[in-house]
Design a protein around this motif. Structure first.
Motif, PDB file in Angstrom:
ATOM      1  N   ARG A  25       0.843  -1.187   0.000  1.00  0.00           N
ATOM      2  CA  ARG A  25       0.000   0.000   0.000  1.00  0.00           C
ATOM      3  C   ARG A  25       0.883   1.244   0.000  1.00  0.00           C
ATOM      4  N   GLU A  29      -0.347   6.806   2.811  1.00  0.00           N
ATOM      5  CA  GLU A  29      -1.701   6.539   3.303  1.00  0.00           C
ATOM      6  C   GLU A  29      -1.692   5.616   4.509  1.00  0.00           C
ATOM      7  N   VAL A  50      -8.160   4.521   2.772  1.00  0.00           N
ATOM      8  CA  VAL A  50      -8.698   3.556   1.802  1.00  0.00           C
ATOM      9  C   VAL A  50      -9.803   4.208   0.975  1.00  0.00           C
ATOM     10  N   ASP A  51     -10.133   3.538  -0.141  1.00  0.00           N
ATOM     11  CA  ASP A  51     -11.272   3.925  -0.972  1.00  0.00           C
ATOM     12  C   ASP A  51     -12.465   3.041  -0.617  1.00  0.00           C
ATOM     13  N   LYS A  53     -14.085   1.256  -2.530  1.00  0.00           N
ATOM     14  CA  LYS A  53     -14.033  -0.013  -3.264  1.00  0.00           C
ATOM     15  C   LYS A  53     -13.026  -1.000  -2.667  1.00  0.00           C
ATOM     16  N   ASP A  54     -12.187  -0.548  -1.742  1.00  0.00           N
ATOM     17  CA  ASP A  54     -11.173  -1.447  -1.182  1.00  0.00           C
ATOM     18  C   ASP A  54     -11.822  -2.533  -0.330  1.00  0.00           C
ATOM     19  N   ASP A  55     -11.238  -3.720  -0.376  1.00  0.00           N
ATOM     20  CA  ASP A  55     -11.698  -4.862   0.420  1.00  0.00           C
ATOM     21  C   ASP A  55     -11.062  -4.739   1.806  1.00  0.00           C
ATOM     22  N   LEU A  56     -11.828  -4.217   2.755  1.00  0.00           N
ATOM     23  CA  LEU A  56     -11.267  -3.962   4.085  1.00  0.00           C
ATOM     24  C   LEU A  56     -10.915  -5.256   4.806  1.00  0.00           C
ATOM     25  N   LEU A  59      -7.577  -6.377   3.579  1.00  0.00           N
ATOM     26  CA  LEU A  59      -6.530  -5.545   4.148  1.00  0.00           C
ATOM     27  C   LEU A  59      -6.259  -5.894   5.609  1.00  0.00           C
ATOM     28  N   PHE A  79      -9.554   2.270   9.610  1.00  0.00           N
ATOM     29  CA  PHE A  79      -9.672   2.630   8.201  1.00  0.00           C
ATOM     30  C   PHE A  79     -10.351   3.995   8.097  1.00  0.00           C
ATOM     31  N   ARG A  82      -9.229   7.787   2.056  1.00  0.00           N
ATOM     32  CA  ARG A  82      -7.971   8.165   1.423  1.00  0.00           C
ATOM     33  C   ARG A  82      -7.896   9.693   1.309  1.00  0.00           C
TER      34      ARG A  82
END
Length: 632
Positions: A25, A29, A50-51, A53-56, A59, A79, A82
């Motif tokens: 990453r 950020e 994060v965005d 769409k990110d898979d938290l 992550l 989280f 971003r």
């Protein structure tokens, strides 16, 4: 930003870099903080931008796997959006502000995950601080640290932290941090500087034990240290262009007074031009161990260095640190190392390595021949005795009592082990009032006209000759044979061919232009020291040596002084606790022969602005009672 756990310091920036690399990453950020500035009362928290769409979940799993390889375990994962992590105008992460935003809810959180269960409060840290035996806990802390220093006598209240226990400034920082962690009592900078004896410390703890934080809004020492990286602008910068001694940082040109290229040889056209021909001949890096083979330029360099310093032979290593780690334990065996407290940190680390192999370490007060003689008299004369000292104390550009040290070494049949990383290439033979550096640049042995009979002389080429290399002198083939058995020589590859080329070219430049470059360097440095002293600033320096410290005093004064210098476009090295004693912090300036008159004019304006805002520096003897910890 520093995170303190169990008396140990951890770099948040290092944790951020390692975590970013592990989970692939962007580093900008990711922020790692301790959720409470009081050691032991918060949780180590990673914040990821994060965005949507990110898979938290993915992550989170990545962080859980990555933290197994981190030097300090993460306890919480947060989280946020971003771009939501606040930054300074120069792009630095604002760790303290992020901590506050998390605490008061002014940053939007997508999710928060506990990576470890909430642990019980550390032993000795409870909300009702009155219930703690803070004095007893402090006494236990001092006792454990003293034993680690090799002090086996019973701790007495009258014992002096520096003289009896050998606590340098780093040990004092650890002491303050551990007390804060175990008791919740924060010790402010002025209070810590006033502590000389255990009795002083215990009396202070009795006074403060009803308060969990310093009164009056003052920050504790551990909080100050944690804030240094965040509040001093001359840290962790990225330089995108260089033109002479002007540097482009974040779209702004600044003047470089932090570079350790004293003679400006890094910019010399003949030195730059030397690289390509030698690489065409040898490639970039013949990777033989020196126990098998050495490129011919190695032997040329060793012979040239031997001529310059006036010895039969030298052995070249890649770096001074590798040299110390291999040579010092080899020379001392199970004997005694008497370490001048101003010795470079790499010497201290090499001494610790030797100690692990059976050697004894004895600390000697900085540049104190009387203390050295009293302590060497109590050592075992049947075993090797090594006295370590810097040729020049690099933080201040001051010189130790080398003549007296050499006489003591001769009288006690000991070996004087000099690390002249900064003096080599600058100081030389036949110094006069008009030529305080002397001639030739052969180092402090030449400067003081000292014999090599009892001395092992070490120096590096990075400071004056702008090349990656270091060397140690050899008085005989037998001594060379011993030194070449150092593990860090056998098991390290040779230095890069480019460094061999620039080192050989630098020796040629020194032969033809060295004294003229040193004269220009001396004149530039003298302009700075004369101006600083004329406006009432305190300058630590001998001989107008091109490494000097403008003494400002406390950590807060140093932070503000660095900020003023940056506002005037000056890059310098912050000289602050624990690198220096609490009351002797300041602005460390490194002058080069390639700094122009215009560069120096800008610096003088900056120093005048520092003096105008901060006023006179008032120093007591509190900070002078113990040595700093790191020499650069």
């Amino acid at each position: 930003n520093i995170i303190i756990r169990h008396g140990e310091n951890y770099s948040a920036l290092l944790l951020e870099h390692e975590l970013a690399d592990a989970i692939d990453r962007p580093r900008n950020e990711i922020v790692v903080i301790d959720s409470d500035v009081r050691p032991g009362l918060g949780r180590v928290t990673a914040i990821l931008g994060v965005d949507q769409k990110d898979d938290l979940k993915a992550l989170e799993l990545g962080v859980r796997e990555a933290q197994l390889r981190l030097p300090l375990a993460l306890e919480d994962l947060v989280f946020v959006a971003r771009g939501a992590l606040p930054r300074t105008t120069s792009g630095k992460k604002q760790h303290a502000r992020i901590r506050s935003m998390l605490a008061d809810g002014t940053i939007t959180i997508f999710d928060r995950v506990a990576l470890t269960p909430m642990p019980p409060a550390p032993q000795g840290v409870v909300l009702d601080l009155v219930a703690i035996d803070a004095v007893g806990t402090t006494r236990d802390i001092v006792t454990r640290m003293a034993r680690r220093q090799g002090v086996t006598v019973e701790i007495l209240d009258s014992m002096h932290l520096a003289h009896d226990l050998g606590f340098d400034s780093l040990a004092r920082l650890e002491l303050a941090a551990t007390i804060e962690e175990k008791t919740g009592i924060g010790i402010t900078e002025d209070r810590l500087g006033a502590i000389h004896t255990i009795s002083d410390l215990l009396e202070l703890i009795r006074e403060l034990q009803d308060r969990s934080q310093p009164s009056g809004g003052d920050r504790s020492v551990t909080q100050l240290i944690a804030a240094i990286v965040e509040e001093i602008p001359q840290t962790n910068l990225v330089v995108t262009r260089q033109e002479g001694r002007r540097l482009l940082v974040d779209g702004r040109w600044v003047v470089d007074f932090a570079s350790l290229n004293y003679l400006g040889i890094d910019l010399h056209p003949d030195v730059i031009a030397s690289v390509e021909p030698l690489i065409k001949e040898w490639g970039t890096h013949p990777s033989w161990t020196r126990a098998v083979a050495s490129p011919a330029p190695y032997t040329q360099l060793e012979a040239g260095l031997a001529r310059l310093v006036g010895v039969p032979d030298t052995v070249v290593f890649p770096t001074i640190t590798l040299l110390h780690m291999g040579v010092l334990p080899l020379l001392v065996g199970r004997g005694t190392i008497l370490v001048d407290e101003g010795s470079h940190h790499s010497i201290l680390e090499a001494a610790e390595l030797a100690h692990g192999r059976g050697a004894t370490i004895v600390k000697v007060r900085r540049s104190d021949p009387a203390d050295l003689e009293s302590k060497i008299a109590d050592t075992d004369a049947s075993q090797p005795r090594i006295i370590t000292v810097n040729g020049v104390y690099s933080m201040s550009g001051t010189l130790p009592s080398l003549v007296a040290y050499e006489q003591i070494a001769a009288a006690y049949h000991a070996t004087l082990y000099i690390d002249d990383a900064h003096g080599f290439g600058i100081l030389g033979r036949n110094p006069t009032a008009e030529r305080p550096y002397g001639l030739g640049g052969g180092g402090v042995m030449r400067h003081f006209d000292l014999p090599y009979d009892n001395t092992v002389y070490i120096a590096g080429l990075s400071k004056a000759f702008s090349s990656m290399a270091a060397f140690v002198t050899c008085r005989s083939p037998r001594e060379r044979s011993l030194i070449t058995k150092a593990s860090t020589l056998i098991f390290s590859g040779p230095i890069p061919v480019a460094s061999l080329a620039t080192a050989l070219a630098a020796l040629r430049v020194n032969d033809h232009e060295g004294d003229a470059l040193r004269e220009r360097l001396r004149d530039a440095t003298r302009r700075i020291t004369d101006h600083a002293r004329s406006i009432g600033l305190i300058v630590e320096n001998h001989l107008d040596f091109p490494a000097l410290t403008i003494v400002l005093g406390s950590v807060n004064r140093v932070i503000r002084g660095c900020q003023i210098a940056w506002e005037h476009g000056i890059l310098l090295t912050p000289a602050v606790f624990p690198a220096l004693p609490l009351e002797r912090g300041g602005l460390r300036l490194s002058v080069t022969a390639s700094n122009t008159d215009a560069d120096i004019d800008i610096l003088l304006h900056a120093l005048s602005a520092v003096r105008a805002e901060l006023g006179e520096t008032e120093l007591s003897d509190r900070g002078a009672s113990y040595a700093g910890t790191f020499e650069f």
